[in-house]
Design an enzyme around this catalytic site. Structure first.
Site, PDB file in Angstrom:
ATOM      1  N   GLU A  12       0.529  -1.367  -0.372  1.00  0.00           N
ATOM      2  CA  GLU A  12       0.311   0.364  -0.146  1.00  0.00           C
ATOM      3  C   GLU A  12       0.517   1.821   0.033  1.00  0.00           C
ATOM      4  O   GLU A  12       0.407   2.162   1.132  1.00  0.00           O
ATOM      5  CB  GLU A  12      -1.105  -0.205   1.253  1.00  0.00           C
ATOM      6  CG  GLU A  12      -1.298  -1.090   1.139  1.00  0.00           C
ATOM      7  CD  GLU A  12      -2.633  -1.309   2.216  1.00  0.00           C
ATOM      8  OE1 GLU A  12      -2.537  -0.256   2.895  1.00  0.00           O
ATOM      9  OE2 GLU A  12      -3.602  -1.926   2.106  1.00  0.00           O
ATOM     10  N   ASN A  62       1.875  -4.503  -2.948  1.00  0.00           N
ATOM     11  CA  ASN A  62       1.145  -4.956  -3.348  1.00  0.00           C
ATOM     12  C   ASN A  62       0.110  -3.947  -2.832  1.00  0.00           C
ATOM     13  O   ASN A  62       0.911  -3.119  -2.355  1.00  0.00           O
ATOM     14  CB  ASN A  62       0.643  -6.275  -1.880  1.00  0.00           C
ATOM     15  CG  ASN A  62      -0.541  -6.728  -1.843  1.00  0.00           C
ATOM     16  OD1 ASN A  62      -0.093  -7.000  -2.701  1.00  0.00           O
ATOM     17  ND2 ASN A  62      -1.169  -6.630  -0.407  1.00  0.00           N
ATOM     18  N   HIS A  85      -9.852  -6.307  -2.600  1.00  0.00           N
ATOM     19  CA  HIS A  85     -10.912  -6.153  -1.327  1.00  0.00           C
ATOM     20  C   HIS A  85     -12.281  -4.912  -2.499  1.00  0.00           C
ATOM     21  O   HIS A  85     -12.136  -4.067  -2.603  1.00  0.00           O
ATOM     22  CB  HIS A  85     -11.267  -5.737  -0.469  1.00  0.00           C
ATOM     23  CG  HIS A  85      -9.407  -6.236  -0.076  1.00  0.00           C
ATOM     24  ND1 HIS A  85      -9.712  -6.623   0.401  1.00  0.00           N
ATOM     25  CD2 HIS A  85      -8.331  -6.045   1.086  1.00  0.00           C
ATOM     26  CE1 HIS A  85      -8.914  -7.241   1.341  1.00  0.00           C
ATOM     27  NE2 HIS A  85      -7.503  -6.594   0.852  1.00  0.00           N
ATOM     28  N   GLU A 117      -5.548 -10.419  -1.822  1.00  0.00           N
ATOM     29  CA  GLU A 117      -6.173 -10.411  -0.379  1.00  0.00           C
ATOM     30  C   GLU A 117      -8.330 -10.270  -1.021  1.00  0.00           C
ATOM     31  O   GLU A 117      -8.113  -9.631  -0.451  1.00  0.00           O
ATOM     32  CB  GLU A 117      -5.956  -9.465   0.188  1.00  0.00           C
ATOM     33  CG  GLU A 117      -4.487  -9.495   0.760  1.00  0.00           C
ATOM     34  CD  GLU A 117      -4.236  -8.534   0.967  1.00  0.00           C
ATOM     35  OE1 GLU A 117      -5.132  -7.470   1.744  1.00  0.00           O
ATOM     36  OE2 GLU A 117      -3.109  -7.797   1.303  1.00  0.00           O
ATOM     37  N   ASP A 141     -11.928 -10.185  -1.136  1.00  0.00           N
ATOM     38  CA  ASP A 141     -13.166 -10.967  -1.020  1.00  0.00           C
ATOM     39  C   ASP A 141     -14.268 -10.011  -0.886  1.00  0.00           C
ATOM     40  O   ASP A 141     -14.037  -8.951  -1.873  1.00  0.00           O
ATOM     41  CB  ASP A 141     -12.792 -10.622   0.588  1.00  0.00           C
ATOM     42  CG  ASP A 141     -12.274  -9.883   1.172  1.00  0.00           C
ATOM     43  OD1 ASP A 141     -12.201  -8.343   0.736  1.00  0.00           O
ATOM     44  OD2 ASP A 141     -11.976  -9.381   2.625  1.00  0.00           O
TER      45      ASP A 141
END
Ligand code: XIL
Length: 650
Positions: free
Chosen positions: A324, A367, A402, A431, A433
């Site tokens: 990030e 990432n 996400h 990651e 979801d």
């Protein structure tokens, strides 16, 4: 689980904070059986009911205030904020079971922050887990602390306790309970995700709770890669300078090794979950952009990476070296973290250079989240292009993914992948979801069927996309195993989310079938058009206009309700674009609607199709759902008009 001390090292467990003041409802609440209660302390019998002080503080039953009944437990004479009432739950809490713990707290006077925690010991080594974090309490009323806790290792001491964040004021405790919903057996007869998706490893983020009992079996069956969700972060591995601890990560790593799973290392450098000492200068002051601070910060960074990456060596094949670092709102696209303000781009350069040196065979990743957003994607692209041109060893770009049931589109996601192809980097989904919520203000008592179905389509479509790009994408990781333990329960707001492939009781959701066999997704209610062969037109006696409408109230509570409407083309010709109208007679007002576009003028409601469900083949249908308000009565409308013609209401 009585007095087992088989593990030598202190190992981990998981505290998944669930809710602070109110209890977030559990997913699938409608189907879940009542929890089995294993702890109840109401202090109504005049005794302290087994509670003891953690130190020399005094515990006594008080009738000055009570949350219910007439008695509560009062703790006085505290001399440290960590002191407070505690209850032995060794032999009560079973390893691998997720307990929901609830307690009511009220200050005797003044105010403080209360916390609900667990102390556990293994082989005499103590660890303290926070179940519910700092929650403001005063003397004016009772405050509830509710959270979920799983004991993930063998322990020889286990106590729940209440402490405060700063003061030593006296407080009251009442109506403590702990319970669990019994696990269902794992479904062994369904395909393993990793046997179906064979283009790349499929992973899940894990904590200690995911590797024990049924969770461990589910993880093993479906996934061939794991990412420790927190255990490798800086606060877990180097909590104080040059003191390295792998107590959280080692059991996860051992499990991965024993089960032949690949491991993604997450993460070496981030602005979150990094202890404050890292950014404190030699003078004890917060670091600033001086040469001295920069040198110290980069030395700490190098030492951290040498130790942590070096500790696991070849056991970790991929590292999120930096996490990030992009802020698309900055002209240069670089997040103004302390890393950046003190060291500029050199922190990223140093991190990759040192990682390459320490673990030369590992794939090194940058990432980030929202990489599908063009502005962010482009800034990330520029940074990676620049650094690689300089010779910084970046092997791959990690897309967190996400996302939610409405966002982003497949096309935008495809553009995200395509963007990085010319750079010659690998890409991973790191990651993923899929939240059932589309805004921060939504909260559902249980996941609505429509959302779960939309989620299944999102998983279906995204996985299909990733598999088409298997030459670029080298793994896909989901941020969790099942809906019973997801970070989205407390982020961005506290509410129960359901973003993964398995539900809170570890059963396969439609989302799982979206990945494994989309033909098995429950087609009703459907956000998209169902074909005529799949759903023969309903035979009804009335209404020859060529349409039929079913209007259902699927949930109702004081003042609010949820509904869904199914429109079926019963005529011989396809319908291209539809507009459905009705009149409410009870003053109902629709607040929010999905899978269609809403207009409401007073009692008159008009819903037009969404972009994807406008075409209705003969016999085909489309459904939409909504949330509304009502007072007094909530009668269903009797007349529906589709494109100007009345429909049958079977
Ligand atoms: C999350 C963890 O899942 C939570 O348990 C923790 O409290 C906060 O961090 N992006 C990341 C991950 O890169 O490290 C974050 O993980 C989720 C967002």
């Amino acid at each position: 689980m009585r007095a087992l001390a088989r593990l030598a090292a202190a190992t981990l467990m998981v505290a998944a904070p669930l809710a602070a003041v109110t209890l977030a409802p559990t997913a699938n609440a409608a189907e879940d059986p009542a929890p089995i209660t294993v702890v109840t302390s109401d202090f109504e019998d005049g005794t302290v009911q087994g509670w003891t002080g953690r130190s020399a503080e005094t515990l006594a039953v008080s009738t000055a205030v009570a949350h219910s009944g007439t008695g509560s437990l009062e703790v006085t004479g505290r001399t440290a904020s960590w002191q407070g009432p505690s209850l032995d739950v060794l032999g009560v809490f079973e390893k691998g079971t997720a307990y929901t713990i609830s307690a009511w707290v009220r200050m005797a006077s003044g105010s403080d922050n209360a916390r609900l925690s667990v102390e556990r010991r293994t082989g005499g080594v103590a660890a303290y887990d926070q179940v519910v974090g700092n929650t403001a309490v005063t003397a004016d009323g009772w405050v509830n602390l509710t959270g979920r806790y799983t004991v993930a290792t063998d322990v020889d001491l286990l106590r729940i306790y209440i402490e405060t964040s700063s003061g030593t004021g006296s407080f009251h405790l009442d109506d403590v309970s702990a319970g669990y919903v019994p696990a269902l057996p794992n479904q062994t007869g369904i395909p393993s995700v990793r046997d179906v998706v064979t283009e790349f490893p499929v992973g899940a983020a894990i904590t200690g709770a995911e590797i024990v009992t049924e969770h461990g079996q589910l993880l093993d069956k479906h996934f061939n890669s794991v990412t420790p969700g927190n255990a490798l972060k800086w606060d877990a591995t180097e909590p104080s300078e040059n003191t390295f601890t792998y107590a959280q990560a080692d059991p996860l790593m051992a499990w991965a090794k024993a089960h032949g799973k690949a491991v993604r290392g997450h993460t070496l450098v981030w602005h979150n979950q990094t202890p404050s000492w890292v950014f404190t200068g030699a003078d004890g002051q917060p670091m600033t952009a001086t040469a001295e601070d920069k040198e110290l910060l980069l030395a700490r960074l190098e030492n951290h990476i040498r130790n942590v990456a070096g500790h696991y060596g070849a056991d970790i094949g991929v590292w999120d070296v930096v996490n990030e670092v992009i802020d698309e709102n900055e002209v240069d696209g670089l997040r103004r973290s302390t890393w950046y303000t003190v060291a500029g781009l050199d922190y990223i350069r140093t991190a990759f250079r040192v990682a390459r040196e320490v673990v030369p065979d590992a794939k090194l990743y940058i990432n980030d989240y929202n990489t599908n957003v063009p502005a962010k994607r482009d800034k990330l692209y520029s940074l990676v292009a620049q650094l690689r041109a300089e010779g910084v060893p970046i092997d791959g770009v990690g897309h967190q993914m996400h996302i939610n049931v409405n966002w982003p589109s497949v096309a935008e996601t495809e553009a995200m992948i395509q963007k990085f192809v010319p750079l010659g980097v690998e890409q991973q989904i790191t990651e993923m979801d899929v939240s059932i919520y589309t805004s921060n203000s939504e909260t559902f008592p249980a996941p609505p069927a429509d959302r779960l179905l939309k989620q299944a389509y999102v998983y279906r479509d995204m996985l299909a996309l990733f598999r088409r790009y298997a030459s670029e994408i080298t793994s896909v990781t989901l941020w969790g195993l099942a809906d019973d333990n997801t970070w989205l329960d407390t982020f961005p707001v506290t509410r129960k989310d359901a973003p993964l492939l398995f539900d809170t009781r570890l059963q396969a959701k439609s989302a799982y079938w979206g990945v494994v066999d989309p033909s098995k997704i429950d087609p009703s209610p459907s956000p998209s058009v169902s074909s005529s062969s799949a759903s023969p037109s309903p035979s009804q006696s009335s209404g020859t206009a060529g349409c039929a409408v079913t209007y259902r109230v699927t949930g109702s509570w004081p003042g609010g309700f949820q509904g869904d409407v199914k429109v079926t083309n019963t005529g011989p010709a396809p319908i291209a674009g539809w507009s459905l109208t009705w009149q409410y007679t009870g003053g109902q007002k629709i607040a929010q609607l999905w899978n269609g576009a809403l207009t409401q003028n007073g009692a008159a409601v008009t819903v037009t199709n969404a972009s994807w469900n406008g075409t209705l083949a003969p016999g085909g249908s489309a459904s939409f759902g909504f949330l509304g308000s009502w007072t007094g009565a909530n009668p269903a409308p009797a007349v529906f008009t589709l494109n100007g013609s009345a429909c049958a209401v079977p």
